[in-house]
Design an enzyme around this catalytic site. Structure first.
Site, PDB file in Angstrom:
ATOM      1  N   ILE A 185      12.772 -15.956   3.191  1.00 26.34           N
ATOM      2  CA  ILE A 185      13.130 -15.003   4.252  1.00 26.34           C
ATOM      3  C   ILE A 185      14.292 -14.146   3.766  1.00 26.34           C
ATOM      4  O   ILE A 185      15.305 -14.675   3.291  1.00 26.34           O
ATOM      5  CB  ILE A 185      13.521 -15.754   5.549  1.00 26.34           C
ATOM      6  N   ASP A 213     -17.072   2.012   2.003  1.00 31.64           N
ATOM      7  CA  ASP A 213     -15.875   1.385   1.411  1.00 31.64           C
ATOM      8  C   ASP A 213     -15.922   1.556  -0.102  1.00 31.64           C
ATOM      9  O   ASP A 213     -17.004   1.558  -0.679  1.00 31.64           O
ATOM     10  CB  ASP A 213     -15.808  -0.107   1.785  1.00 31.64           C
ATOM     11  N   ARG A 220       9.092  -9.522  14.717  1.00 29.60           N
ATOM     12  CA  ARG A 220       7.926  -8.660  14.558  1.00 29.60           C
ATOM     13  C   ARG A 220       6.955  -8.985  15.682  1.00 29.60           C
ATOM     14  O   ARG A 220       7.037 -10.033  16.325  1.00 29.60           O
ATOM     15  CB  ARG A 220       7.229  -8.903  13.204  1.00 29.60           C
ATOM     16  N   ASP A 240     -16.227   6.800  -1.594  1.00 30.66           N
ATOM     17  CA  ASP A 240     -14.798   7.094  -1.430  1.00 30.66           C
ATOM     18  C   ASP A 240     -14.644   8.131  -0.319  1.00 30.66           C
ATOM     19  O   ASP A 240     -15.326   9.176  -0.346  1.00 30.66           O
ATOM     20  CB  ASP A 240     -14.288   7.653  -2.780  1.00 30.66           C
ATOM     21  N   TYR A 263       3.850   5.947   3.664  1.00 33.32           N
ATOM     22  CA  TYR A 263       2.706   5.390   4.400  1.00 33.32           C
ATOM     23  C   TYR A 263       2.799   5.803   5.888  1.00 33.32           C
ATOM     24  O   TYR A 263       1.827   6.295   6.461  1.00 33.32           O
ATOM     25  CB  TYR A 263       2.690   3.865   4.256  1.00 33.32           C
TER      26      TYR A 263
HETATM   27  N1  LIG Z   1      -3.064  -4.961   8.503  1.00 30.65           N
HETATM   28  C1  LIG Z   1      -2.146  -4.458   9.321  1.00 30.65           C
HETATM   29  O1  LIG Z   1      -1.197  -5.167   9.729  1.00 30.65           O
HETATM   30  C2  LIG Z   1      -2.242  -3.029   9.805  1.00 30.65           C
HETATM   31  C3  LIG Z   1      -1.252  -2.567  10.695  1.00 30.65           C
HETATM   32  C4  LIG Z   1      -1.331  -1.256  11.134  1.00 30.65           C
HETATM   33  C5  LIG Z   1      -2.378  -0.427  10.744  1.00 30.65           C
HETATM   34  N2  LIG Z   1      -3.312  -0.892   9.874  1.00 30.65           N
HETATM   35  C6  LIG Z   1      -4.389   0.017   9.466  1.00 30.65           C
HETATM   36  O2  LIG Z   1      -5.639  -0.631   9.615  1.00 30.65           O
HETATM   37  C7  LIG Z   1      -6.557  -0.166   8.625  1.00 30.65           C
HETATM   38  C8  LIG Z   1      -7.192  -1.354   7.899  1.00 30.65           C
HETATM   39  O3  LIG Z   1      -6.169  -2.109   7.266  1.00 30.65           O
HETATM   40  P1  LIG Z   1      -6.423  -3.523   6.575  1.00 30.65           P
HETATM   41  O4  LIG Z   1      -5.213  -4.348   6.811  1.00 30.65           O
HETATM   42  O5  LIG Z   1      -7.765  -4.032   6.949  1.00 30.65           O
HETATM   43  O6  LIG Z   1      -6.370  -3.087   5.039  1.00 30.65           O
HETATM   44  P2  LIG Z   1      -7.388  -3.429   3.828  1.00 30.65           P
HETATM   45  O7  LIG Z   1      -6.738  -2.925   2.586  1.00 30.65           O
HETATM   46  O8  LIG Z   1      -7.784  -4.854   3.887  1.00 30.65           O
HETATM   47  O9  LIG Z   1      -8.645  -2.525   4.188  1.00 30.65           O
HETATM   48  C9  LIG Z   1      -8.735  -1.164   3.852  1.00 30.65           C
HETATM   49  C10 LIG Z   1     -10.108  -0.928   3.288  1.00 30.65           C
HETATM   50  O10 LIG Z   1     -10.222   0.471   2.974  1.00 30.65           O
HETATM   51  C11 LIG Z   1     -10.871   0.591   1.731  1.00 30.65           C
HETATM   52  N3  LIG Z   1     -10.472   1.843   1.095  1.00 30.65           N
HETATM   53  C12 LIG Z   1      -9.260   2.165   0.569  1.00 30.65           C
HETATM   54  N4  LIG Z   1      -9.294   3.392   0.052  1.00 30.65           N
HETATM   55  C13 LIG Z   1     -10.554   3.869   0.248  1.00 30.65           C
HETATM   56  C14 LIG Z   1     -11.193   5.092  -0.067  1.00 30.65           C
HETATM   57  N5  LIG Z   1     -10.555   6.074  -0.711  1.00 30.65           N
HETATM   58  N6  LIG Z   1     -12.499   5.248   0.301  1.00 30.65           N
HETATM   59  C15 LIG Z   1     -13.175   4.256   0.934  1.00 30.65           C
HETATM   60  N7  LIG Z   1     -12.598   3.069   1.246  1.00 30.65           N
HETATM   61  C16 LIG Z   1     -11.307   2.883   0.923  1.00 30.65           C
HETATM   62  C17 LIG Z   1     -10.413  -0.617   0.912  1.00 30.65           C
HETATM   63  O11 LIG Z   1     -11.332  -0.905  -0.137  1.00 30.65           O
HETATM   64  C18 LIG Z   1     -10.364  -1.703   1.970  1.00 30.65           C
HETATM   65  O12 LIG Z   1     -11.587  -2.412   2.042  1.00 30.65           O
HETATM   66  C19 LIG Z   1      -5.763   0.770   7.719  1.00 30.65           C
HETATM   67  O13 LIG Z   1      -6.031   2.089   8.105  1.00 30.65           O
HETATM   68  C20 LIG Z   1      -4.320   0.410   7.998  1.00 30.65           C
HETATM   69  O14 LIG Z   1      -3.468   1.515   7.786  1.00 30.65           O
HETATM   70  C21 LIG Z   1      -3.279  -2.175   9.385  1.00 30.65           C
END
Ligand SMILES: NC(=O)c1ccc[n+]([C@@H]2O[C@H](COP(=O)([O-])OP(=O)(O)OC[C@H]3O[C@@H](n4cnc5c(N)ncnc54)[C@H](O)[C@@H]3O)[C@@H](O)[C@H]2O)c1
Length: 305
Positions: free
Chosen positions: A196, A31, A204, A51, A139
Site C-alpha cells: 500500500i 476487438d 476508492r 481495430d 487517459y
Molecule cells: N476497468 C475499470 O476499472 C474501468 C473503469 C472505468 C472505465 N473503464 C472503461 O471500460 C472499458 C473496458 O475496460 P476494461 O477494464 O474491460 O479493459 P480491457 O483492457 O480489459 O478491455 C479493453 C478491450 O479493448 C480492446 N482494444 C484496445 N484497443 C483496441 C483497438 N484499437 N481496437 C479494437 N479493440 C481494442 C482490447 O483488446 C481489450 O480487449 C474501457 O473503455 C475503459 O476505459 C474501465
C-alpha cells in the site's frame, strides 16, 4: 435486437457479452485481441478481429447493429502518460470512427464506457455527474474528449447515446496490473503481503463487474442522452479491503506500507442516485459478495487449467 460490442474480449466486455447472450440479444464483437484469447467464447457471437481506428464499414454493413456498446480503449493510465499520442489515437480517434459508423449505418443508440478519471482530483465527495471535470492524466483527458465528441455527434446528427462513467471495476477476469483488487488477491492468495502506498486510509469506490454489465443492458433502453455514474456510492479504504480479503481468504496478513505517491487521489467515491432514477439500476453485489464471487471464480479457472 443486435448489439455490437467493441472491446468485447476485454475484462468488462466479456461480462457484458455473456449477459447479452443470456438475455437473448444477438451479439457481435470487435476487438484487436484474438478472440481465441477470450475466456468465454460463445458459438452464436460473431467475433471480428479488427481495430477501431481502421475502416469498419464492412463489419457495420454486414452486422447492421441496432445498438453499439463501445468499450474498446487504451485503458492504462501510466501508458497514457508515456504514450499520449497512442492513447488519443485509440480513445479519441477510435471513438470518432465508431461514431461515424453509428451515424452512417443508422445505429439506434451508442452506450459509451467512460470513467471516473474524467473528474480528476475531487472538489467534493460523493462525486456527482455535475462535478467539475479536470482530468489529471492523458487517459482521463481522452475519455473526457470522447464524451464531448459523443455529445456533439448527438446534437449534429441526432445520434442517441448514454455515457456511463464507471468507478473502479473489479471481478473475475480482471488483470492484476493496475487493478488494486486483483493485485491484492494475487499476492494474498499466495501468502504475500499486499503493498500500500501511503497509510491505507485512501478510499476508492469498488464496483463489481456484473453490476456494470447490468447497467449497460439497462442503458440500451433507458437513460437516453444522459451521462450517468456507475458506482456503489460508498468509499472503501485500502485497509478495509485488506481486512475483508484476510477474512474471506482466512489469512492474517498485514500490508507493507510504502511512501505515498505524488498525484495519487486520496479519497474518491461517486454518487449513483442518477443511475437509480434514470436506468432503474442498483447494485446487486455488496463488496463481500463480489469479492467472494471473484475468489470462487478464480479458483474454478485454476482448476480448469
Ligand atoms: N476497468 C475499470 O476499472 C474501468 C473503469 C472505468 C472505465 N473503464 C472503461 O471500460 C472499458 C473496458 O475496460 P476494461 O477494464 O474491460 O479493459 P480491457 O483492457 O480489459 O478491455 C479493453 C478491450 O479493448 C480492446 N482494444 C484496445 N484497443 C483496441 C483497438 N484499437 N481496437 C479494437 N479493440 C481494442 C482490447 O483488446 C481489450 O480487449 C474501457 O473503455 C475503459 O476505459 C474501465
Amino acid at each position: 435486437m443486435k448489439v455490437l460490442v467493441t472491446g468485447g474480449c476485454g475484462f468488462i466486455g466479456q461480462h457484458i457479452v455473456e449477459e447479452l447472450v443470456k438475455r437473448n440479444y444477438r451479439v457481435a464483437v470487435i476487438d484487436v485481441t484474438c478472440y481465441e484469447d477470450c475466456h468465454v467464447l460463445h458459438s452464436d457471437v460473431r467475433y471480428y478481429h479488427a481495430d477501431i481506428t481502421e475502416n469498419l464499414d464492412d463489419i457495420f454493413e454486414k452486422e447492421k447493429p441496432d445498438y453499439v456498446i463501445h468499450l474498446a480503449a487504451q485503458v492504462d493510465v501510466v501508458k497514457s502518460i508515456e504514450k499520449p499520442k497512442l492513447d488519443a489515437t485509440i480513445n479519441i480517434t477510435g471513438t470518432i470512427n465508431i461514431l461515424d459508423c453509428c451515424y452512417k449505418h443508422s445505429v439506434k443508440k451508442l452506450i459509451y464506457a467512460s470513467s471516473a478519471a474524467v473528474y480528476g482530483e475531487p472538489a467534493y465527495l460523493g462525486i456527482d455527474e455535475d462535478h467539475p471535470q479536470n482530468p489529471t492524466s492523458f487517459y482521463g483527458i481522452s475519455k473526457h474528449s470522447a464524451e464531448l465528441y459523443i455529445k456533439a455527434f448527438s446534437d449534429l446528427h441526432e445520434l442517441n447515446y448514454t455515457i456511463l462513467r464507471y468507478a473502479n471495476v473489479y471481478g473475475p477476469g480482471s488483470k492484476a496490473n493496475g487493478n488494486v483488487i486483483s493485485t491484492f488477491i494475487d499476492l494474498m492468495s499466495n501468502d504475500k503481503q499486499p503493498e500500500i502506498f501511503g497509510d491505507g486510509n485512501q478510499s476508492r469506490d469498488f464496483i463489481f463487474v456484473k453490476d456494470v454489465a447490468n447497467a449497460n443492458i439497462a442503458a440500451l433502453h433507458r437513460g437516453d442522452r444522459q451521462t450517468i455514474n456507475i458506482s456503489t456510492g460508498k468509499p472503501t479504504t485500502l485497509n478495509e479491503l485488506v481486512k475483508k480479503l484476510n477474512s474471506l481468504l482466512n489469512k492474517n496478513l498485514t500490508a507493507n506500507y510504502l511512501p505515498a505517491r505524488d498525484g495519487d487521489i486520496s479519497q474518491s467515491y461517486l454518487t449513483n442516485i442518477k443511475a437509480h432514477d434514470s436506468l432503474n439500476w442498483g447494485i446487486e453485489y455488496s463488496l463481500e459478495r463480489g469479492l467472494q464471487f471473484t475468489l470462487n471464480q478464480d479458483k474454478e479457472n485454476l482448476h480448469d487449467k
